[in-house]
Design a protein around this motif. Structure first.
Motif: not given
Length: 484
Positions: A396-417
């Motif tokens: 999630l931190a890498a996405i926020a840094r490298a892909l800031p223009t995309l809508g932030p994904p919903q952090p999953p509360s479990g699982g692996v995706h």
């Protein structure tokens, strides 16, 4: 016939490399050389020296001769038939290589998936794997599994036949994971979650019938459903899971008697069915006299919040058929899953199960019993949650840094995706292909969608790759998106 190959037909060949001394101590190299030369010179079907003749010729033991024959046969140069001896095999060039006739005989099969091979094939070396949902070896309890398997292999009956439904001990342990009210008699052990889904769809559905599914769901379930002749019908869902009113509407309009849901950490979105929606979902099932296949594929992998119990735990009337798998939380090689059901549906599943593979290997079931019964199991789950939390945070931190223009994904509360939104109008399959060329394997969102794609997404998995690999993978993916 053989006079010019290593001596006369009446006496043993002499000289270095042609066998050893008396007593059969010679190696097979000389015999292999002779047989290879004969196979190259003689026509296909020609008889080769007998085992006894080769023993005499090379002063070799029967075992040495058999090894030599096996080595030459492995090259495709000779054929051995018990009681008839060995003959020269036909060269590969003389065998038919025209396999086109198979196409006409096989015909078309639209129910067999094309996406599954790409989605579930191991990625090549050098490609960062954000596509597979299995744990990487570093996160698997390899030591715990090895010890459990060693104990299991020594248990009575570990290599004998078992009841079709599975070992009573394992069924009892799994029943306890579903709910306190379920018992071992409700559980049917299967060879992995995919086999369980295929069994349920084939046993409970009829070809041509509708299957209600969330509009974004597990493609393996869709493949199994279509192979059973079912027609998936999408039901709207959001971050809180399937919408009960829409589910009731689809059941009424389609006549579906079967629903497939993932109430906990849905693949690929990570959604958890909200507690306030669960009674309404069960009410829709009761009102329409429908069965629900509850796929509990990562039940123990809550990360930031404790998810509600399975739907099956709140279903006294037998509408929910619960499927639990151990592979994702343990190891891909532990092909153990279970179907839990009550009433006549359980008897139907047990009868249908017999046509698959009779029973799951008892030593594998015993291994699962040993694993689930040891204190190390809970320690593994606690350690695994810490590993997955750290990887989720890194991704999630890498996405926020490298892909800031995309809508932030919903952090999953479990699982692996992580369900990553792409820019509007992007073609997720083209992005997936470009990412693979850049050394990153991801899942195209459209492969998980029934009906029309509302918005393009990628499924990024953090179970297979360590944190530093996840960061590098996101950087590569950002470069792909930046280049269009």
């Amino acid at each position: 016939m053989y006079e010019d190959i290593g001596g006369s037909a009446d006496g043993p060949a002499a000289g270095p490399g042609r066998g050893g001394g008396p007593g059969g101590g010679g190696g097979p190299a000389g015999i292999v050389d002779e047989l290879t030369a004969l196979c190259a010179r003689l026509p296909a079907g020609s008889a080769l020296p007998s085992t006894r003749e080769l023993q005499r010729r090379h002063r070799a033991s029967a075992l040495t001769v058999q090894r030599a024959l096996a080595a030459v046969a492995a090259r495709g140069l000779l054929l051995t038939t018990p009681g008839r001896g060995s003959v020269v095999a036909a060269p590969p060039a003389s065998r038919s290589t025209d396999l086109s006739w198979q196409t006409a005989v096989l015909g078309a099969r639209d129910d067999l998936p094309h996406d599954m091979t790409d989605l579930y094939s191991p990625v090549p070396d050098g490609v960062l794997d954000l596509a597979s949902a299995y744990l990487d070896p570093a996160a698997q309890p390899v030591g715990l599994l090895a010890a459990a398997a060693a104990r299991a292999a020594r248990r009575p009956g570990a290599w004998d036949r078992t009841p079709v439904a599975g070992l009573p001990d394992l069924r009892g342990l799994i029943a306890g994971l579903v709910s306190p009210s379920h018992t071992a008699s409700d559980v049917l052990v299967t060879s992995g979650g995919q086999a369980a889904l295929a069994l349920v769809f084939r046993a409970l559905g009829r070809p041509g019938e509708a299957l209600a599914v969330e509009h974004t769901t597990y493609p393996g379930a869709l493949a199994a459903a279509r192979a059973a002749g079912l027609v998936p019908v999408p039901v709207p869902a959001d971050g809180a899971g399937v919408r009960p009113d829409d589910l009731a509407d689809v059941l009424g309009r389609s006549g579906a008697r079967l629903v497939y849901l993932q109430p906990r950490h849905a693949n690929p979105t990570g959604a958890v069915l909200a507690p306030d929606r669960r009674p309404a979902v069960l009410a829709a099932l009761r009102d329409h006299r429908a069965f629900c296949v509850e796929d509990d594929w990562v039940a123990p992998l809550d990360l930031t919040a404790v998810s509600p119990p399975p739907l099956a735990a709140a279903d006294p009337d037998g509408h929910v058929v619960h499927v639990l798998s151990l592979s994702k939380s343990v190891s891909p090689g532990l092909r153990i899953a279970a179907v839990t059901a009550r009433g006549p549906v359980a008897a139907r599943l047990a009868r249908a199960r017999i046509t698959d593979d009779l029973f799951v290997a008892p030593v594998l079931q015993q291994t699962a019993v040993e694993l689930l019964s040891t204190p190390g199991w809970r320690r593994h789950l606690a350690s695994l949650r810490r590993v997955l939390l750290a990887r989720r945070a890194a991704l999630l931190a890498a996405i926020a840094r490298a892909l800031p223009t995309l809508g932030p994904p919903q952090p999953p509360s479990g699982g692996v995706h992580v369900w990553l939104p792409l820019p509007p109008g992007a073609d997720d399959r083209l992005v997936t292909a470009a990412a693979r060329r850049a050394g990153v394997a991801v899942g195209p969102g459209s492969a998980y969608t029934v009906g029309e794609v509302v918005a393009p997404h990628l499924r990024l998995t953090y179970s297979r790759t360590p944190g530093e690999g996840l960061v590098a993978a996101v950087d590569r993916l950002a470069a792909v998106l930046h280049d269009g």
